[in-house]
Motif scaffolding. Structure first.
Motif, PDB file in Angstrom:
ATOM      1  N   LEU A  38     -12.006 -14.258  -5.682  1.00 31.33           N
ATOM      2  CA  LEU A  38     -11.182 -13.043  -5.650  1.00 31.33           C
ATOM      3  C   LEU A  38     -11.995 -11.831  -6.082  1.00 31.33           C
ATOM      4  N   LYS A  39     -11.565 -10.655  -5.615  1.00 33.22           N
ATOM      5  CA  LYS A  39     -12.267  -9.415  -5.963  1.00 33.22           C
ATOM      6  C   LYS A  39     -11.846  -8.863  -7.318  1.00 33.22           C
ATOM      7  N   VAL A  40     -10.854  -9.471  -7.939  1.00 35.33           N
ATOM      8  CA  VAL A  40     -10.353  -8.987  -9.231  1.00 35.33           C
ATOM      9  C   VAL A  40     -11.417  -9.180 -10.309  1.00 35.33           C
ATOM     10  N   GLU A  41     -11.652  -8.127 -11.094  1.00 34.72           N
ATOM     11  CA  GLU A  41     -12.571  -8.210 -12.243  1.00 34.72           C
ATOM     12  C   GLU A  41     -11.725  -8.230 -13.507  1.00 34.72           C
ATOM     13  N   PRO A  42     -11.581  -9.404 -14.139  1.00 31.39           N
ATOM     14  CA  PRO A  42     -10.690  -9.507 -15.294  1.00 31.39           C
ATOM     15  C   PRO A  42     -11.125  -8.643 -16.467  1.00 31.39           C
ATOM     16  N   ASP A  43     -10.158  -8.183 -17.241  1.00 33.62           N
ATOM     17  CA  ASP A  43     -10.398  -7.420 -18.467  1.00 33.62           C
ATOM     18  C   ASP A  43      -9.697  -8.182 -19.595  1.00 33.62           C
ATOM     19  N   LEU A  44     -10.406  -9.175 -20.146  1.00 32.32           N
ATOM     20  CA  LEU A  44      -9.779 -10.115 -21.073  1.00 32.32           C
ATOM     21  C   LEU A  44     -10.121  -9.820 -22.523  1.00 32.32           C
ATOM     22  N   ILE A  86      -5.479  -4.693 -14.865  1.00 31.71           N
ATOM     23  CA  ILE A  86      -4.605  -4.301 -15.980  1.00 31.71           C
ATOM     24  C   ILE A  86      -3.746  -5.490 -16.410  1.00 31.71           C
ATOM     25  N   PHE A  87      -3.234  -6.241 -15.430  1.00 33.83           N
ATOM     26  CA  PHE A  87      -2.426  -7.427 -15.740  1.00 33.83           C
ATOM     27  C   PHE A  87      -3.212  -8.413 -16.612  1.00 33.83           C
ATOM     28  N   THR A  88      -4.478  -8.634 -16.289  1.00 33.87           N
ATOM     29  CA  THR A  88      -5.284  -9.583 -17.083  1.00 33.87           C
ATOM     30  C   THR A  88      -5.480  -9.095 -18.512  1.00 33.87           C
ATOM     31  N   SER A  89      -5.483  -7.781 -18.718  1.00 36.31           N
ATOM     32  CA  SER A  89      -5.692  -7.231 -20.066  1.00 36.31           C
ATOM     33  C   SER A  89      -4.492  -7.467 -20.972  1.00 36.31           C
ATOM     34  N   LEU A  90      -3.355  -7.849 -20.371  1.00 35.91           N
ATOM     35  CA  LEU A  90      -2.121  -8.038 -21.133  1.00 35.91           C
ATOM     36  C   LEU A  90      -1.981  -9.453 -21.685  1.00 35.91           C
ATOM     37  N   ILE A  91      -2.882 -10.365 -21.292  1.00 38.13           N
ATOM     38  CA  ILE A  91      -2.815 -11.747 -21.780  1.00 38.13           C
ATOM     39  C   ILE A  91      -3.064 -11.760 -23.286  1.00 38.13           C
ATOM     40  N   LYS A  92      -2.222 -12.481 -24.009  1.00 41.39           N
ATOM     41  CA  LYS A  92      -2.280 -12.484 -25.473  1.00 41.39           C
ATOM     42  C   LYS A  92      -3.526 -13.181 -26.004  1.00 41.39           C
ATOM     43  N   GLU A  93      -3.909 -12.797 -27.199  1.00 38.49           N
ATOM     44  CA  GLU A  93      -5.027 -13.450 -27.883  1.00 38.49           C
ATOM     45  C   GLU A  93      -4.808 -14.961 -27.922  1.00 38.49           C
ATOM     46  N   LEU A  99       0.821  -1.214   0.000  1.00 40.81           N
ATOM     47  CA  LEU A  99       0.000   0.000   0.000  1.00 40.81           C
ATOM     48  C   LEU A  99       0.855   1.263   0.000  1.00 40.81           C
ATOM     49  N   ASP A 100       2.164   1.122   0.232  1.00 42.62           N
ATOM     50  CA  ASP A 100       3.078   2.258   0.056  1.00 42.62           C
ATOM     51  C   ASP A 100       3.153   2.655  -1.410  1.00 42.62           C
ATOM     52  N   ILE A 101       2.887   1.703  -2.301  1.00 43.09           N
ATOM     53  CA  ILE A 101       2.886   1.957  -3.747  1.00 43.09           C
ATOM     54  C   ILE A 101       1.478   2.298  -4.234  1.00 43.09           C
ATOM     55  N   TYR A 102       0.502   1.508  -3.795  1.00 42.32           N
ATOM     56  CA  TYR A 102      -0.861   1.612  -4.364  1.00 42.32           C
ATOM     57  C   TYR A 102      -1.792   2.558  -3.593  1.00 42.32           C
ATOM     58  N   GLY A 103      -1.549   2.729  -2.314  1.00 49.33           N
ATOM     59  CA  GLY A 103      -2.385   3.641  -1.536  1.00 49.33           C
ATOM     60  C   GLY A 103      -3.669   3.013  -1.027  1.00 49.33           C
ATOM     61  N   THR A 104      -4.456   2.380  -1.917  1.00 51.66           N
ATOM     62  CA  THR A 104      -5.747   1.815  -1.531  1.00 51.66           C
ATOM     63  C   THR A 104      -5.912   0.413  -2.113  1.00 51.66           C
ATOM     64  N   GLU A 105      -6.825  -0.349  -1.522  1.00 51.24           N
ATOM     65  CA  GLU A 105      -7.142  -1.676  -2.049  1.00 51.24           C
ATOM     66  C   GLU A 105      -7.698  -1.575  -3.471  1.00 51.24           C
ATOM     67  N   LYS A 106      -8.480  -0.540  -3.733  1.00 49.60           N
ATOM     68  CA  LYS A 106      -9.064  -0.350  -5.064  1.00 49.60           C
ATOM     69  C   LYS A 106      -7.975  -0.248  -6.133  1.00 49.60           C
ATOM     70  N   GLU A 107      -6.927   0.536  -5.862  1.00 56.70           N
ATOM     71  CA  GLU A 107      -5.824   0.683  -6.819  1.00 56.70           C
ATOM     72  C   GLU A 107      -5.045  -0.617  -6.959  1.00 56.70           C
ATOM     73  N   TYR A 108      -4.905  -1.332  -5.839  1.00 61.85           N
ATOM     74  CA  TYR A 108      -4.207  -2.622  -5.869  1.00 61.85           C
ATOM     75  C   TYR A 108      -4.946  -3.598  -6.785  1.00 61.85           C
ATOM     76  N   LEU A 109      -6.271  -3.683  -6.626  1.00 61.89           N
ATOM     77  CA  LEU A 109      -7.071  -4.582  -7.459  1.00 61.89           C
ATOM     78  C   LEU A 109      -7.075  -4.130  -8.921  1.00 61.89           C
ATOM     79  N   LYS A 110      -7.049  -2.831  -9.140  1.00 61.96           N
ATOM     80  CA  LYS A 110      -7.001  -2.299 -10.503  1.00 61.96           C
ATOM     81  C   LYS A 110      -5.736  -2.777 -11.222  1.00 61.96           C
TER      82      LYS A 110
END
Length: 458
Positions: free
Chosen positions: A227-233, A210-217, A195-206
């Motif tokens: 998990l609370k993560v909402e994938p962006d696939l 973003i990581f999920t959006s990087l998965i290749k076609e 949280l020294d980097i992200y500040g909040t849980e919301k930013e951490y989950l965000k």
């Protein structure tokens, strides 16, 4: 970023870090000249020197080898753990050298290979190590950059001359995993951290979204249920779920007893019976399900999964036993987040339900202690006895009012002691102990040989 093919030499600022050292070994294996700086001499840096790296321990530009002063053919790899005003970093920066974070270099590698990236607050090292071992000991094979020294290979690097699969531990610290280009990915957990980097849980989950959006076609994401993560696939990326009890991949008929854990592994199309864990700790059931899912999706057969899980010996500092006898057990674990502390102590109590559990805990980072001291105290209270050391600062400066005492005050264990590392060995001397675990991501593991000697009355 330039092409890695253009470089002849690589200089590491922070060469002895567990993640950095895998890249040191990678470039040595590729025939590059490798040198670097680290603050402290360790067993790992000594091994890297034996393998061909030129490493020194003084921040001194005159110690940089001449072959790393050719800026057109030298890559400088840095870690966020080294201060920005480090004089060697300043030299390379002001002279226009090609500089990249470790994660950027791994990103370049996964851009050309098929990256299998394991992310999560905890479970990353074990799950990625298991995945690499399952692939390596099967005809599928793989390369791997791991966040721990895998005992089966005594290394954190694996290379293959026939496979383009590359297993990588995807670190969320400093958003490092956003440089990666996964073909397949796992998310093991998303409990707030850094949280020294992200500040909040919301930013951490965000950041995980973003990581999920990087998965290749054409790739896939395997995510633990709940998990609370909402994938962006991307549209062609498949999503699978897993857990111990349910999901596309899960366990059935779990049998724990006589020092073994055996279960059936359920996939979307078949059930592979009688998987036995080589490291029989309950948390490894879940880690192994994610690892086997990755291996299975890449063509590893049921028989090879069985052989691989039974022969897996674990990563150093992950539930790492140093001594096992009828009257004394000593082990070490890297757990440094409250949920990891809970899992480690709970697993140990399950393995030894009738024995006294003593935990020697070294908190890691002032910010993590500040953010989670209540949770740390709650989970450390599971121990029958707690010996609490001062905070290991790593990259941080002290924070007023933040010390181990704020954890200690809230611990409810029957017996608890607050002491410094310097006092630890005397604290242990002349007393009876049964099961002792050192816990934390700092340097507490370096004391284990002396601890064992004292506990054995030497």
């Amino acid at each position: 970023m330039k092409s890695l093919k253009d470089i002849k030499s690589v200089y590491f600022v922070g060469a002895g870090g567990i993640g950095m050292s895998a890249l040191v070994r990678y470039f040595l294996a590729k025939g590059k000249k490798v040198a670097g700086y680290d603050k402290t001499a360790t067993e790992l840096t000594a091994q890297l020197i034996k393998e061909g790296a030129d490493i020194h321990y003084e921040d001194n530009c005159s110690l940089i080898p001449a072959y790393c002063l050719e800026k057109e053919t030298t890559l400088v790899v840095l870690t966020p753990a080294v201060p920005h005003d480090h004089s060697e970093l300043t030299y390379f920066r002001t002279n226009g050298f090609w500089m990249a974070k470790r994660a950027e270099v791994l990103g370049e590698i996964t851009n050309t290979d098929r990256g299998i990236c394991v992310a999560g607050t905890h479970g990353k090292t074990t799950t990625s190590s298991m995945t690499a071992h399952l692939l390596k000991q099967s005809p599928v094979d793989c390369n791997a950059f791991l966040g721990g020294i895998l005992k089966n290979y005594n290394s954190n690097l694996m290379l293959s001359d026939k496979s383009d699969l590359t297993v990588i531990e995807a670190d969320e610290y400093d958003r490092s995993f956003h440089w990666l280009h996964p073909y397949m990915a796992v998310i093991t957990s998303s409990d707030p951290d850094h949280l020294d980097i992200y500040g909040t849980e919301k930013e951490y989950l965000k950041s995980f979204r973003i990581f999920t959006s990087l998965i290749k076609e054409g790739g896939c994401l395997i995510m633990k249920k709940g998990l609370k993560v909402e994938p962006d696939l991307k549209s062609s990326v498949k999503l699978y779920s897993y857990s111990i009890e349910e999901g596309d991949f899960h366990a059935e008929r779990v049998r724990i007893g006589n020092g073994t854990i055996v279960f059936d592994f359920v996939t979307p199309t078949e059930t592979i019976k009688d998987i036995e864990l080589g490291v029989p700790v309950r948390i490894n059931i879940e880690n192994s399900i994610a690892a086997m899912a990755l291996a299975w999706l890449n063509g590893v057969t049921g028989d090879d999964l069985r052989k691989g899980m039974a022969s897996y010996r674990g990563a150093k500092r992950r539930f790492d036993f140093y001594l096992k006898s009828d009257n004394l057990v000593v082990l070490d674990d890297y757990g440094h987040h409250p949920e990891e502390v809970k899992a480690s102590i709970s697993s140990l109590k399950q393995l030894y339900p009738d024995r006294k559990i003593t935990v020697i805990f070294q908190p890691h980072l002032f910010t993590r202690t500040r953010d989670f001291y209540v949770e740390f105290a709650e989970h450390l209270s599971l121990a029958d006895e707690l010996i609490l050391l001062e905070i290991y600062p790593a990259r941080e400066l002290p924070i007023p009012g933040v010390s181990s005492e704020i954890i200690f005050e809230k611990v409810t264990s029957p017996k608890k002691t607050l002491c410094s590392k310097k006092e630890l060995l005397n604290q242990l001397r002349g007393k009876e102990y049964d099961v002792v675990m050192t816990l934390g991501a700092g340097d507490i593991d370096t004391y284990i040989p002396q601890i064992i000697d004292i506990l054995q009355g030497k």
